[in-house]
Design an enzyme around this catalytic site. Structure first.
Site, mmCIF file in Angstrom:
data_model
loop_
_atom_site.group_PDB
_atom_site.id
_atom_site.type_symbol
_atom_site.label_atom_id
_atom_site.label_comp_id
_atom_site.label_asym_id
_atom_site.label_seq_id
_atom_site.Cartn_x
_atom_site.Cartn_y
_atom_site.Cartn_z
ATOM 1 N N ASP A 93 0.865 -1.175 0.000
ATOM 2 C CA ASP A 93 0.000 0.000 0.000
ATOM 3 C C ASP A 93 0.910 1.235 0.000
ATOM 4 O O ASP A 93 2.101 1.135 0.285
ATOM 5 C CB ASP A 93 -0.911 -0.050 1.240
ATOM 6 C CG ASP A 93 -2.036 0.971 1.150
ATOM 7 O OD1 ASP A 93 -2.180 1.599 0.091
ATOM 8 O OD2 ASP A 93 -2.757 1.137 2.150
ATOM 9 N N ASP A 128 -3.546 7.519 -4.065
ATOM 10 C CA ASP A 128 -4.853 8.023 -4.496
ATOM 11 C C ASP A 128 -5.488 8.807 -3.348
ATOM 12 O O ASP A 128 -4.936 8.871 -2.254
ATOM 13 C CB ASP A 128 -5.754 6.852 -4.923
ATOM 14 C CG ASP A 128 -6.016 5.900 -3.773
ATOM 15 O OD1 ASP A 128 -5.053 5.585 -3.036
ATOM 16 O OD2 ASP A 128 -7.169 5.476 -3.591
ATOM 17 N N ALA A 196 -11.802 3.190 0.145
ATOM 18 C CA ALA A 196 -12.548 3.974 1.140
ATOM 19 C C ALA A 196 -13.891 3.363 1.527
ATOM 20 O O ALA A 196 -14.866 4.078 1.739
ATOM 21 C CB ALA A 196 -12.721 5.420 0.659
ATOM 22 N N CYS A 279 -15.607 -23.981 16.909
ATOM 23 C CA CYS A 279 -14.655 -24.043 15.799
ATOM 24 C C CYS A 279 -13.791 -25.280 15.966
ATOM 25 O O CYS A 279 -13.508 -25.691 17.091
ATOM 26 C CB CYS A 279 -13.798 -22.773 15.838
ATOM 27 S SG CYS A 279 -12.429 -22.748 14.674
ATOM 28 N N CYS A 281 -10.688 -25.604 14.372
ATOM 29 C CA CYS A 281 -9.320 -25.342 13.927
ATOM 30 C C CYS A 281 -8.343 -25.905 14.970
ATOM 31 O O CYS A 281 -8.740 -26.229 16.083
ATOM 32 C CB CYS A 281 -9.113 -23.840 13.694
ATOM 33 S SG CYS A 281 -8.724 -22.879 15.167
ATOM 34 N N CYS A 284 -8.624 -24.242 18.432
ATOM 35 C CA CYS A 284 -9.836 -24.422 19.227
ATOM 36 C C CYS A 284 -10.082 -25.881 19.596
ATOM 37 O O CYS A 284 -10.777 -26.158 20.576
ATOM 38 C CB CYS A 284 -11.032 -23.866 18.465
ATOM 39 S SG CYS A 284 -10.843 -22.121 18.092
HETATM 40 ZN ZN LIG Z 1 -10.675 -21.896 15.884
#
Ligand SMILES: [Zn+2]
Length: 494
Positions: A93, A128, A196, A279, A281, A284
């Site tokens: 950026d 910009d 924006a 969750c 993952c 978790c």
């Molecule tokens: Zn998780």
């Protein structure tokens, strides 16, 4: 055709694509998530992002690097890829965000683009003007002129094979966004961030966000990769992808973790309030919330950031699979139930059904009618438009029943909410194979009645009857007067 971007599959406005990033020598599959790396402090190292989370691309801020002496020296001598130990593509950026926050920055588009090229960025960004929402048309138009000039400067800077972003501004004025997009598309620049929109997302204005993206999409070619700049909450990815966004960047995973906030596809929860992790993952499934609360600050932040990333990347994969399977809008419908403002976003998306229809595949797996909003999906709209092209007998009984209806009719066609009428021969073709609940809602009946009306109006020389199953008076009243209506409920039951 833009050489750097190739489309593979589409569903509604969503698509799976391949963004070729020549300088990095990699191809990024989109929709893609770019984790944001703060060059001064990383919660999760870029190398781990690649190895553990499969990140193919990340984004960092060249303006911060430019203004931090020791980091700048390292970046110039080692290059971003070695400095971050990241094998994928790196987007930078320019400092436009700092410009919007602090009012000025001390670098020109030419300088910052050359600097981005010097530090080894693969996709650079000009400076910009990120015009915020709701400003006057005059201000938005004036700032847009500056952004256009900067894009033209960017188009002329020699940065080798670094790709360049062409941000699309224009505040909340759809005509300006569309014109900005058309201008950006006419340059040789490569990737198109819709800029924006962060203030809109901070205020949960997903309806306005969709209008802004829809306007930008109207001005861009289908082969333009679109980045929803600053969008990092997985809750809204499906919605934004369905409107045609290809790239997202997430600082949220780290920022939220710092405040003990836990991302889910249904919103954000505070670690304090969670008794069970919803969750599976690796984070978790190996500990419970109480364990995480006990961790020292730094470790807790990293643990939550890891979960936040898992859920974020998981949602991107789910969206890709939905595009492949042709059920992206059903995923959007589910996500829309997470928050009333998301529902506003989905309803606004359906305001653009004609725009979505242009890229929606003619045939998909199955159409599931899961809410009255389903009646406004592009598939329904397309069917209604198709009615005008069918050859229609002199007299037709349109029926929800199985029989042929009164003898005076030459032919019988089926009627199926929300689509409306069609010849029986089409019964097995998409989308008329749709799964629709037996307890039909009014939205579906109104859409079916609109289909009947369309057919009647486009076939002025034919006569029509309608055999329906207990349609309410209000729906029947909307039909042209020439249509004879028969309630089949009694005969249908027997
Ligand atoms: Zn998780």
């Amino acid at each position: 055709m833009r050489e750097c971007f190739e489309l593979r599959n589409s569903d509604a406005g969503g698509r799976i694509g391949e963004l070729t990033v020549p300088r990095a020598g990699v191809t990024v599959e989109t929709p893609a998530l770019l984790p944001v790396i703060n060059p001064n402090l990383d919660t999760i190292s870029p190398r781990r992002l690649a190895e553990e989370f499969g990140a193919e691309i990340l984004i960092t801020n060249s303006y911060i690097i430019y203004n931090t002496d020791d980091v700048r020296e390292r970046a110039l001598s080692e290059g971003l890829h070695d400095m971050f130990e990241f094998p994928g593509a790196i987007m930078t950026d320019s400092g436009s965000f700092q410009l919007s926050e602090y009012g000025e920055i001390t670098v020109t588009t030419e300088e910052i683009l050359e600097f981005q090229a010097d530090i080894g960025s693969d996709i650079g960004t000009p400076v910009d003007i990120p015009t915020p929402p709701d400003v006057s048309r005059e201000r938005a138009a004036e700032e847009l002129e500056t952004t256009k000039e900067r894009l033209e400067v960017a188009d002329g800077v020699d940065v080798g094979d670094m790709l360049i972003n062409a941000p699309v501004q224009g505040s909340t004025h759809p005509d300006l966004r569309e014109a900005a997009a058309r201008h950006a598309d006419s340059t040789d620049l490569d990737v198109f961030p819709v800029g924006a929109v962060v203030p809109l997302m901070n205020e949960y204005r997903y309806d306005d966000m969709i209008d802004v993206v829809a306007a930008a999409k109207r001005g861009l070619g289908a082969d333009a990769p679109v980045h929803l700049f600053g969008a990092g909450h997985p809750m809204m990815f499906a919605l934004a992808v369905a409107m045609g966004c290809d790239l997202f960047d997430s600082a949220a995973y780290a920022l939220y973790a710092r405040d003990d906030r836990y991302l889910t596809v249904r919103g954000t929860q505070h670690l304090e309030e969670i008794e069970y992790f919803p969750c599976s993952c690796p984070v978790c499934s190996s500990r419970d919330p109480a364990d995480v609360r006990e961790l020292p600050d730094r470790e807790r932040e990293e643990t939550l950031a890891a979960h936040n990333l898992h859920v974020t990347f998981g949602e991107i994969r789910r969206i890709k699979q939905a595009i492949r399977a042709g059920n992206l809008l059903e995923l959007v419908e589910q996500r829309a139930r997470a928050h009333p403002t998301m529902l506003d976003g989905y309803r606004t998306l359906l305001d653009h059904a004609d725009q979505l229809e242009a890229t929606d595949p003619v045939s998909k797996g199955a159409f599931f009618y899961t809410s009255h909003e389903s009646a406004r999906r592009p598939e329904v709209l397309r069917h209604r438009q198709r009615l005008e092209r069918l050859s229609v007998p002199d007299s037709v009984f349109l029926t929800e029943g199985d029989g042929d209806g009164p003898e005076k009719y030459e032919a019988a066609w089926r009627v199926k909410p929300p689509f409306g009428p069609f010849p029986r021969a089409l019964s097995k073709s998409y989308p008329l194979t749709a799964e629709v609940p037996t307890r039909v809602d009014r939205g579906a009946l109104e859409a079916a009645a609109a289909g009947v009306t369309r057919l009647v109006e486009s076939s002025p020389n034919s006569e029509f009857g309608l055999g329906h199953l207990d349609w309410p008076a209000g729906v029947l009243e909307a039909l042209p007067e020439s249509v004879e209506t028969i309630d089949l409920t009694e005969s249908h039951r027997s």
